[in-house]
Design an enzyme around this catalytic site. Sequence first.
Site, PDB file in Angstrom:
ATOM      1  N   GLY A 195      55.869  32.838  48.067  1.00  0.00           N
ATOM      2  CA  GLY A 195      55.590  32.956  49.505  1.00  0.00           C
ATOM      3  C   GLY A 195      54.281  33.692  49.734  1.00  0.00           C
ATOM      4  N   ALA A 228      39.231  41.944  46.273  1.00  0.00           N
ATOM      5  CA  ALA A 228      39.090  43.157  45.454  1.00  0.00           C
ATOM      6  C   ALA A 228      38.958  42.807  43.972  1.00  0.00           C
ATOM      7  CB  ALA A 228      40.282  44.077  45.692  1.00  0.00           C
ATOM      8  N   ARG A 272      55.397  27.052  45.339  1.00  0.00           N
ATOM      9  CA  ARG A 272      56.455  27.274  44.353  1.00  0.00           C
ATOM     10  C   ARG A 272      56.291  26.112  43.358  1.00  0.00           C
ATOM     11  NH1 ARG A 272      58.746  31.351  47.230  1.00  0.00           N
ATOM     12  NH2 ARG A 272      58.936  30.986  49.461  1.00  0.00           N
ATOM     13  N   ASP A 326      58.591  38.831  42.568  1.00  0.00           N
ATOM     14  CA  ASP A 326      59.255  38.972  41.262  1.00  0.00           C
ATOM     15  C   ASP A 326      59.495  37.622  40.588  1.00  0.00           C
ATOM     16  OD1 ASP A 326      61.190  38.500  43.254  1.00  0.00           O
ATOM     17  OD2 ASP A 326      62.789  39.250  41.961  1.00  0.00           O
ATOM     18  N   GLY A 327      59.645  36.546  41.385  1.00  0.00           N
ATOM     19  CA  GLY A 327      59.782  35.209  40.801  1.00  0.00           C
ATOM     20  C   GLY A 327      58.516  34.832  40.048  1.00  0.00           C
ATOM     21  N   THR A 361      54.239  40.039  48.562  1.00  0.00           N
ATOM     22  CA  THR A 361      55.351  39.351  49.228  1.00  0.00           C
ATOM     23  C   THR A 361      55.729  40.141  50.466  1.00  0.00           C
ATOM     24  OG1 THR A 361      57.714  38.804  49.132  1.00  0.00           O
ATOM     25  CG2 THR A 361      56.969  40.449  47.566  1.00  0.00           C
ATOM     26  N   ASP A 366      58.598  40.427  51.580  1.00  0.00           N
ATOM     27  CA  ASP A 366      59.978  40.920  51.466  1.00  0.00           C
ATOM     28  C   ASP A 366      60.099  42.362  50.957  1.00  0.00           C
ATOM     29  OD1 ASP A 366      60.627  38.365  52.209  1.00  0.00           O
ATOM     30  OD2 ASP A 366      61.224  37.707  50.217  1.00  0.00           O
ATOM     31  N   ASP A 421      60.640  43.287  48.069  1.00  0.00           N
ATOM     32  CA  ASP A 421      61.781  43.359  47.145  1.00  0.00           C
ATOM     33  C   ASP A 421      61.341  43.431  45.685  1.00  0.00           C
ATOM     34  OD1 ASP A 421      60.762  40.817  47.070  1.00  0.00           O
ATOM     35  OD2 ASP A 421      62.667  39.778  47.162  1.00  0.00           O
ATOM     36  N   ARG A 435      64.653  37.101  52.394  1.00  0.00           N
ATOM     37  CA  ARG A 435      65.449  36.435  51.352  1.00  0.00           C
ATOM     38  C   ARG A 435      66.766  37.178  51.198  1.00  0.00           C
ATOM     39  NH1 ARG A 435      63.798  32.483  47.778  1.00  0.00           N
ATOM     40  NH2 ARG A 435      61.609  32.908  48.027  1.00  0.00           N
ATOM     41  N   SER A 463      70.463  45.093  78.132  1.00  0.00           N
ATOM     42  CA  SER A 463      69.999  44.275  77.004  1.00  0.00           C
ATOM     43  C   SER A 463      70.570  44.852  75.707  1.00  0.00           C
ATOM     44  CB  SER A 463      68.473  44.283  76.934  1.00  0.00           C
ATOM     45  OG  SER A 463      68.004  45.582  76.660  1.00  0.00           O
ATOM     46  N   GLU A 521      67.999  37.405  57.297  1.00  0.00           N
ATOM     47  CA  GLU A 521      68.428  36.052  56.923  1.00  0.00           C
ATOM     48  C   GLU A 521      69.440  36.129  55.770  1.00  0.00           C
ATOM     49  OE1 GLU A 521      65.418  33.531  55.187  1.00  0.00           O
ATOM     50  OE2 GLU A 521      64.452  35.200  54.180  1.00  0.00           O
ATOM     51  N   GLN A 527      56.484  35.254  60.489  1.00  0.00           N
ATOM     52  CA  GLN A 527      56.384  36.551  59.808  1.00  0.00           C
ATOM     53  C   GLN A 527      55.463  36.520  58.590  1.00  0.00           C
ATOM     54  OE1 GLN A 527      60.757  38.246  59.746  1.00  0.00           O
ATOM     55  NE2 GLN A 527      60.692  36.061  60.093  1.00  0.00           N
TER      56      GLN A 527
HETATM   57  N1  LIG Z   1      62.439  32.074  35.438  1.00  0.00           N
HETATM   58  C1  LIG Z   1      61.263  31.497  35.690  1.00  0.00           C
HETATM   59  N2  LIG Z   1      60.613  30.817  34.734  1.00  0.00           N
HETATM   60  C2  LIG Z   1      59.424  30.249  34.956  1.00  0.00           C
HETATM   61  N3  LIG Z   1      58.803  30.293  36.164  1.00  0.00           N
HETATM   62  C3  LIG Z   1      59.402  30.934  37.162  1.00  0.00           C
HETATM   63  C4  LIG Z   1      60.661  31.570  36.995  1.00  0.00           C
HETATM   64  N4  LIG Z   1      61.009  32.136  38.177  1.00  0.00           N
HETATM   65  C5  LIG Z   1      60.010  31.850  39.035  1.00  0.00           C
HETATM   66  N5  LIG Z   1      59.041  31.148  38.452  1.00  0.00           N
HETATM   67  C6  LIG Z   1      57.807  30.620  39.034  1.00  0.00           C
HETATM   68  O1  LIG Z   1      57.332  31.469  40.072  1.00  0.00           O
HETATM   69  C7  LIG Z   1      57.232  30.717  41.290  1.00  0.00           C
HETATM   70  C8  LIG Z   1      57.383  31.618  42.475  1.00  0.00           C
HETATM   71  O2  LIG Z   1      58.671  32.216  42.435  1.00  0.00           O
HETATM   72  P1  LIG Z   1      59.440  32.526  43.809  1.00  0.00           P
HETATM   73  O3  LIG Z   1      60.702  33.233  43.433  1.00  0.00           O
HETATM   74  O4  LIG Z   1      59.559  31.278  44.589  1.00  0.00           O
HETATM   75  O5  LIG Z   1      58.449  33.448  44.647  1.00  0.00           O
HETATM   76  P2  LIG Z   1      58.015  34.986  44.537  1.00  0.00           P
HETATM   77  O6  LIG Z   1      57.053  35.112  43.418  1.00  0.00           O
HETATM   78  O7  LIG Z   1      57.377  35.256  45.844  1.00  0.00           O
HETATM   79  O8  LIG Z   1      59.282  35.791  44.300  1.00  0.00           O
HETATM   80  C9  LIG Z   1      58.286  29.636  41.133  1.00  0.00           C
HETATM   81  O9  LIG Z   1      58.041  28.529  41.962  1.00  0.00           O
HETATM   82  C10 LIG Z   1      58.108  29.262  39.668  1.00  0.00           C
HETATM   83  O10 LIG Z   1      56.971  28.452  39.473  1.00  0.00           O
HETATM   84  O1  LIG Z   2      58.730  29.236  52.743  1.00  0.00           O
HETATM   85  P1  LIG Z   2      60.038  28.956  52.086  1.00  0.00           P
HETATM   86  O2  LIG Z   2      59.883  28.240  50.802  1.00  0.00           O
HETATM   87  O3  LIG Z   2      61.004  28.329  53.045  1.00  0.00           O
HETATM   88  O4  LIG Z   2      60.680  30.340  51.672  1.00  0.00           O
HETATM   89  C1  LIG Z   2      61.205  31.269  52.571  1.00  0.00           C
HETATM   90  C2  LIG Z   2      61.307  32.582  51.849  1.00  0.00           C
HETATM   91  O5  LIG Z   2      60.017  33.046  51.526  1.00  0.00           O
HETATM   92  C3  LIG Z   2      59.840  34.363  52.016  1.00  0.00           C
HETATM   93  O6  LIG Z   2      59.162  34.287  53.247  1.00  0.00           O
HETATM   94  C4  LIG Z   2      58.986  35.144  51.050  1.00  0.00           C
HETATM   95  O7  LIG Z   2      59.664  35.219  49.814  1.00  0.00           O
HETATM   96  P2  LIG Z   2      58.895  35.296  48.428  1.00  0.00           P
HETATM   97  O8  LIG Z   2      57.727  36.186  48.634  1.00  0.00           O
HETATM   98  O9  LIG Z   2      59.904  35.848  47.455  1.00  0.00           O
HETATM   99  O10 LIG Z   2      58.461  33.934  48.056  1.00  0.00           O
HETATM  100  C5  LIG Z   2      61.260  34.901  52.185  1.00  0.00           C
HETATM  101  O11 LIG Z   2      61.325  35.954  53.128  1.00  0.00           O
HETATM  102  C6  LIG Z   2      61.989  33.668  52.648  1.00  0.00           C
HETATM  103  O12 LIG Z   2      63.365  33.740  52.348  1.00  0.00           O
END
Ligand SMILES: Nc1ncnc2c1ncn2[C@@H]1O[C@H](COP(=O)(O)OP(=O)(O)O)[C@@H](O)[C@H]1O
Ligand SMILES: O=P(O)(O)OC[C@H]1O[C@](O)(COP(=O)(O)O)[C@@H](O)[C@@H]1O
Length: 331
Positions: free
Chosen positions: A14, A25, A75, A106-107, A129, A131, A133, A175, A224, A231, A262
């Site tokens: 996201g 930077a 993603r 973290d993803g 992000t 979030d 988180d 999330r 109000s 979510e 947001q």
């Molecule tokens: N376990 C995993 N193995 C390989 N790639 C991953 C894994 N988890 C996440 N990713 C990669 O990171 C991308 C972003 O992760 P996502 O959780 O959607 O967002 P965020 O980085 O904001 O938490 C995913 O679309 C995928 O390409």
């Molecule tokens: O834009 P998408 O794919 O619908 O994802 C929505 C999600 O992405 C976010 O906006 C940001 O989440 P990440 O930074 O983990 O990707 C969450 O708050 C929300 O649940």
Amino acid sequence: MATIKRIALLTSGGDAPGMNAAIRAVVLTAAACRIEVIGFEHGYIGLLEQEYRTLLPQHVHNIIQRGGTILKSARCPALQTPEGPKLAADNLQQLNIDALIVIGGDGSFRGALEIARYYDGQIIGVPGTIDNDVDGTTNTIGYATAIDTALDAIDKIRDTADAFERIFLVELMGRHSGYISLAAGIAGGAEQIICPEFSQITPKDLRQITTPIQHAQLLMGKASYIIVVAENSYPGGTTALAEALTKAIGIECRACILGHIQRGGSPVGADRILATKLGAYAVEALQQGAHLQMAGEVHGEVTLYPLAKTGDRTKAIDPYLVRWQQQVGSY
Ligand SMILES: Nc1ncnc2c1ncn2[C@@H]1O[C@H](COP(=O)(O)OP(=O)(O)O)[C@@H](O)[C@H]1O
Ligand SMILES: O=P(O)(O)OC[C@H]1O[C@](O)(COP(=O)(O)O)[C@@H](O)[C@@H]1O
């Protein structure tokens, strides 16, 4: 000191306001150290499909105030296939990239860890992000702006809620984390905040919500009433919750889903400053040999935190504000 000649940079997951400030930077700091920067577009998709361009200081001029990311984000399910991480590492090696900087959540860091299994260079993460988180940093880039955006909406909804003496449920993103909801709910004077860290609400037990509403009505009469809902807090979503509450208390409850608003907008000052600090620090840390670390900020100081631990535990939301909201804010 590691000799770094070429860095690759990407934004993933996201998008978050301040990602551009972080890109700027990185590019300016690298240029000052005579390091070349390659920007992959569309997150890991660009890395797998070799979609990249050289980033020079002139390319990051006048972007610090812009939301979104000039590198685009995505993603990328292909990175999660068995072949994905090796292909990503091969592409980095083929381009003689000494180090990779991933700006994301973290993803994205999990993805980076997978690539590291095959890649000889260094990898560092920068937390971006809305979030908040991600463990290992007090705030992530984008979180402060998302709070202000949500707050602006809550204030506006309050005006119409007040005029009609209505109950509004405002759904905010996060999330599975309640950071934005707690912060924007507190700052917006929400009568109730519902988020995963507080309590689980089930369709069979709405009393946790209806009792404080009835109490407030006894105290203030019609007025109000704003409930901020993170979510994913209720099966079927916030519209379903509003319908269930309408039935339970006999007063019409309206839902407002704020959604992707947001994620957009010009980053607030705090996000621009954090992004500048962490983007610059990521480059410096790489030169000092950092690998599989995230550049974060704790107590105002830059810090390194193992990438592998950033998603391990749920970073606790402010316990003082949680207690205040539960004991006093809903009064
Ligand atoms: N376990 C995993 N193995 C390989 N790639 C991953 C894994 N988890 C996440 N990713 C990669 O990171 C991308 C972003 O992760 P996502 O959780 O959607 O967002 P965020 O980085 O904001 O938490 C995913 O679309 C995928 O390409
Ligand atoms: O834009 P998408 O794919 O619908 O994802 C929505 C999600 O992405 C976010 O906006 C940001 O989440 P990440 O930074 O983990 O990707 C969450 O708050 C929300 O649940």
